[in-house]
Structure formats: C-alpha cells, structure tokens
Design a protein around this motif. Structure first.
Motif, PDB file in Angstrom:
ATOM      1  N   THR A 172      -1.071  16.300 -13.003  1.00  0.00           N
ATOM      2  CA  THR A 172      -0.952  14.988 -13.625  1.00  0.00           C
ATOM      3  C   THR A 172      -0.039  14.081 -12.812  1.00  0.00           C
ATOM      4  OG1 THR A 172       0.934  15.661 -14.977  1.00  0.00           O
ATOM      5  CG2 THR A 172      -1.264  15.957 -15.947  1.00  0.00           C
ATOM      6  N   GLY A 173      -0.147  12.795 -13.067  1.00  0.00           N
ATOM      7  CA  GLY A 173       0.717  11.832 -12.408  1.00  0.00           C
ATOM      8  C   GLY A 173       0.735  10.526 -13.175  1.00  0.00           C
ATOM      9  N   LYS A 174       1.617   9.625 -12.739  1.00  0.00           N
ATOM     10  CA  LYS A 174       1.753   8.338 -13.411  1.00  0.00           C
ATOM     11  C   LYS A 174       2.056   7.248 -12.386  1.00  0.00           C
ATOM     12  CE  LYS A 174       4.340   8.109 -17.108  1.00  0.00           C
ATOM     13  NZ  LYS A 174       5.506   7.977 -18.020  1.00  0.00           N
ATOM     14  N   VAL A 175       1.402   6.101 -12.571  1.00  0.00           N
ATOM     15  CA  VAL A 175       1.695   4.902 -11.795  1.00  0.00           C
ATOM     16  C   VAL A 175       2.260   3.879 -12.777  1.00  0.00           C
ATOM     17  CG1 VAL A 175       0.768   3.038 -10.368  1.00  0.00           C
ATOM     18  CG2 VAL A 175      -0.174   5.349 -10.149  1.00  0.00           C
ATOM     19  N   GLU A 225       0.853  -1.187   0.000  1.00  0.00           N
ATOM     20  CA  GLU A 225       0.000   0.000   0.000  1.00  0.00           C
ATOM     21  C   GLU A 225       0.882   1.227   0.000  1.00  0.00           C
ATOM     22  OE1 GLU A 225      -3.845   0.245   2.075  1.00  0.00           O
ATOM     23  OE2 GLU A 225      -2.947   1.933   3.144  1.00  0.00           O
ATOM     24  N   ARG A 226       0.615   2.131  -0.910  1.00  0.00           N
ATOM     25  CA  ARG A 226       1.384   3.363  -1.046  1.00  0.00           C
ATOM     26  C   ARG A 226       0.418   4.528  -1.062  1.00  0.00           C
ATOM     27  NH1 ARG A 226       6.193   2.075  -3.842  1.00  0.00           N
ATOM     28  NH2 ARG A 226       6.879   4.187  -3.372  1.00  0.00           N
ATOM     29  N   THR A 227       0.898   5.692  -0.633  1.00  0.00           N
ATOM     30  CA  THR A 227       0.068   6.890  -0.581  1.00  0.00           C
ATOM     31  C   THR A 227       0.589   7.931  -1.556  1.00  0.00           C
ATOM     32  OG1 THR A 227      -0.479   6.510   1.736  1.00  0.00           O
ATOM     33  CG2 THR A 227      -0.779   8.744   0.914  1.00  0.00           C
ATOM     34  N   ILE A 228      -0.330   8.553  -2.271  1.00  0.00           N
ATOM     35  CA  ILE A 228      -0.024   9.709  -3.098  1.00  0.00           C
ATOM     36  C   ILE A 228      -0.792  10.868  -2.495  1.00  0.00           C
ATOM     37  CG2 ILE A 228      -0.254  10.786  -5.370  1.00  0.00           C
ATOM     38  CD1 ILE A 228       0.085   7.999  -6.593  1.00  0.00           C
ATOM     39  N   ASP A 229      -0.060  11.885  -2.056  1.00  0.00           N
ATOM     40  CA  ASP A 229      -0.680  13.070  -1.477  1.00  0.00           C
ATOM     41  C   ASP A 229      -1.079  14.041  -2.572  1.00  0.00           C
ATOM     42  OD1 ASP A 229      -0.395  12.291   1.211  1.00  0.00           O
ATOM     43  OD2 ASP A 229       1.664  13.041   1.268  1.00  0.00           O
ATOM     44  N   PHE A 252       0.222  16.211  -7.399  1.00  0.00           N
ATOM     45  CA  PHE A 252       0.265  14.853  -6.859  1.00  0.00           C
ATOM     46  C   PHE A 252       1.702  14.577  -6.428  1.00  0.00           C
ATOM     47  CE2 PHE A 252      -3.232  14.624  -9.985  1.00  0.00           C
ATOM     48  CZ  PHE A 252      -4.242  14.116  -9.192  1.00  0.00           C
ATOM     49  N   ALA A 253       1.885  14.036  -5.221  1.00  0.00           N
ATOM     50  CA  ALA A 253       3.244  13.769  -4.733  1.00  0.00           C
ATOM     51  C   ALA A 253       3.303  12.379  -4.104  1.00  0.00           C
ATOM     52  CB  ALA A 253       3.667  14.831  -3.729  1.00  0.00           C
ATOM     53  N   PRO A 254       4.131  11.496  -4.637  1.00  0.00           N
ATOM     54  CA  PRO A 254       5.023  11.737  -5.767  1.00  0.00           C
ATOM     55  C   PRO A 254       4.236  11.791  -7.079  1.00  0.00           C
ATOM     56  CG  PRO A 254       5.176   9.447  -5.104  1.00  0.00           C
ATOM     57  CD  PRO A 254       4.285  10.137  -4.105  1.00  0.00           C
ATOM     58  N   GLN A 255       4.799  12.484  -8.051  1.00  0.00           N
ATOM     59  CA  GLN A 255       4.127  12.609  -9.339  1.00  0.00           C
ATOM     60  C   GLN A 255       4.198  11.303 -10.127  1.00  0.00           C
ATOM     61  OE1 GLN A 255       5.630  15.629 -12.010  1.00  0.00           O
ATOM     62  NE2 GLN A 255       3.645  15.821 -12.991  1.00  0.00           N
ATOM     63  N   GLU A 256       5.267  10.540  -9.915  1.00  0.00           N
ATOM     64  CA  GLU A 256       5.404   9.231 -10.553  1.00  0.00           C
ATOM     65  C   GLU A 256       5.777   8.220  -9.487  1.00  0.00           C
ATOM     66  OE1 GLU A 256       8.547   7.292 -13.599  1.00  0.00           O
ATOM     67  OE2 GLU A 256       7.413   8.997 -14.405  1.00  0.00           O
ATOM     68  N   ILE A 257       5.142   7.057  -9.550  1.00  0.00           N
ATOM     69  CA  ILE A 257       5.399   6.019  -8.557  1.00  0.00           C
ATOM     70  C   ILE A 257       5.452   4.668  -9.261  1.00  0.00           C
ATOM     71  CG2 ILE A 257       2.960   5.680  -7.986  1.00  0.00           C
ATOM     72  CD1 ILE A 257       3.826   5.444  -5.045  1.00  0.00           C
ATOM     73  N   ARG A 258       6.335   3.806  -8.794  1.00  0.00           N
ATOM     74  CA  ARG A 258       6.488   2.458  -9.357  1.00  0.00           C
ATOM     75  C   ARG A 258       6.078   1.451  -8.281  1.00  0.00           C
ATOM     76  NH1 ARG A 258       9.488   0.456 -13.674  1.00  0.00           N
ATOM     77  NH2 ARG A 258      10.268   2.567 -13.996  1.00  0.00           N
ATOM     78  N   VAL A 259       5.165   0.549  -8.647  1.00  0.00           N
ATOM     79  CA  VAL A 259       4.670  -0.470  -7.721  1.00  0.00           C
ATOM     80  C   VAL A 259       4.570  -1.803  -8.461  1.00  0.00           C
ATOM     81  CG1 VAL A 259       3.363   1.182  -6.320  1.00  0.00           C
ATOM     82  CG2 VAL A 259       2.241   0.010  -8.224  1.00  0.00           C
ATOM     83  N   GLU A 260       4.414  -2.878  -7.704  1.00  0.00           N
ATOM     84  CA  GLU A 260       4.185  -4.194  -8.286  1.00  0.00           C
ATOM     85  C   GLU A 260       2.684  -4.464  -8.357  1.00  0.00           C
ATOM     86  OE1 GLU A 260       6.388  -6.938  -5.842  1.00  0.00           O
ATOM     87  OE2 GLU A 260       8.220  -6.588  -6.978  1.00  0.00           O
TER      88      GLU A 260
END
Length: 112
Positions: A99-102, A25-29, A35-43
C-alpha cells in the motif's frame, strides 16, 4: 504546405508540448514487494512515476477507483498527474498488502 514546412510545424508542436508541463515529477519505486517511499507529499500538478524494480509483476490501483495501471513487468512504469488536492491511497492489485499514499496539497504559487 510543403513537407519540410509541415515537418517543422510538427517538431515545434512537440517541442512546445514538452515544455508545457510545469509540474514537479517524482518517482515511486516498486521493489521488494513495497512502494518506496510509501507516503509522498506533492503539490497539485505533480506527476508521479511508479517504476517496477522488482522481478515480479505489480500494478497500481487507486482505492477510490480513479486509476488502475496495467500489470507492470520489471523496468516498466506507470505515471499519473495529480491535479486536485487530497489524499490518494493506492495498493498493488496483485499483492494487496502493498500500500501507499500520495498527499496532494495546493500549489504554493512559487515561481520557478
């Protein structure tokens, strides 16, 4: 079935459901119109929780149309589990410059 036995069964079902989620579980504020972080990498299997920490309502909209949150007031959140690898780009439908990206990668097979 007696009421106490039924209540115990309901409790155990809820307990099992709460432990069945094995993903990260990760949080984007959402704050200062970003959006922070603007880009996040997850499985795969990761749950992302978007939390509005701004004084202004915001929402989260997938560019491909796969999801759209309601307008989130200060302190409200929206969560989604990403179960397929790929790049998901999103934006705030109320403030499209946000904008943001996962980036979702296949699960590595690590044992927790």
């Amino acid at each position: 079935m007696s009421k106490p036995a039924f209540a115990t069964l309901i409790f155990l079902g809820a307990l099992v459901a709460s432990f069945s989620y094995a993903g990260d579980e990760r949080t984007i504020d959402i704050a200062d119109f970003a959006f922070a972080p603007q880009e996040i990498r997850v499985e795969t299997g990761a749950r992302i929780v978007f939390v509005n920490r701004d004084d202004t309502p915001h929402n989260v909209v997938d560019r491909s149309g796969a999801f759209r949150s309601k307008a989130l007031d200060t302190g409200e959140s929206f969560s989604i589990v990403f179960d397929k690898p790929g790049e998901i780009t999103y934006f705030c439908g109320l403030h499209p410059q946000m904008t943001g990206k996962v980036i979702v990668t296949p699960r590595s097979g690590r044992q927790g």
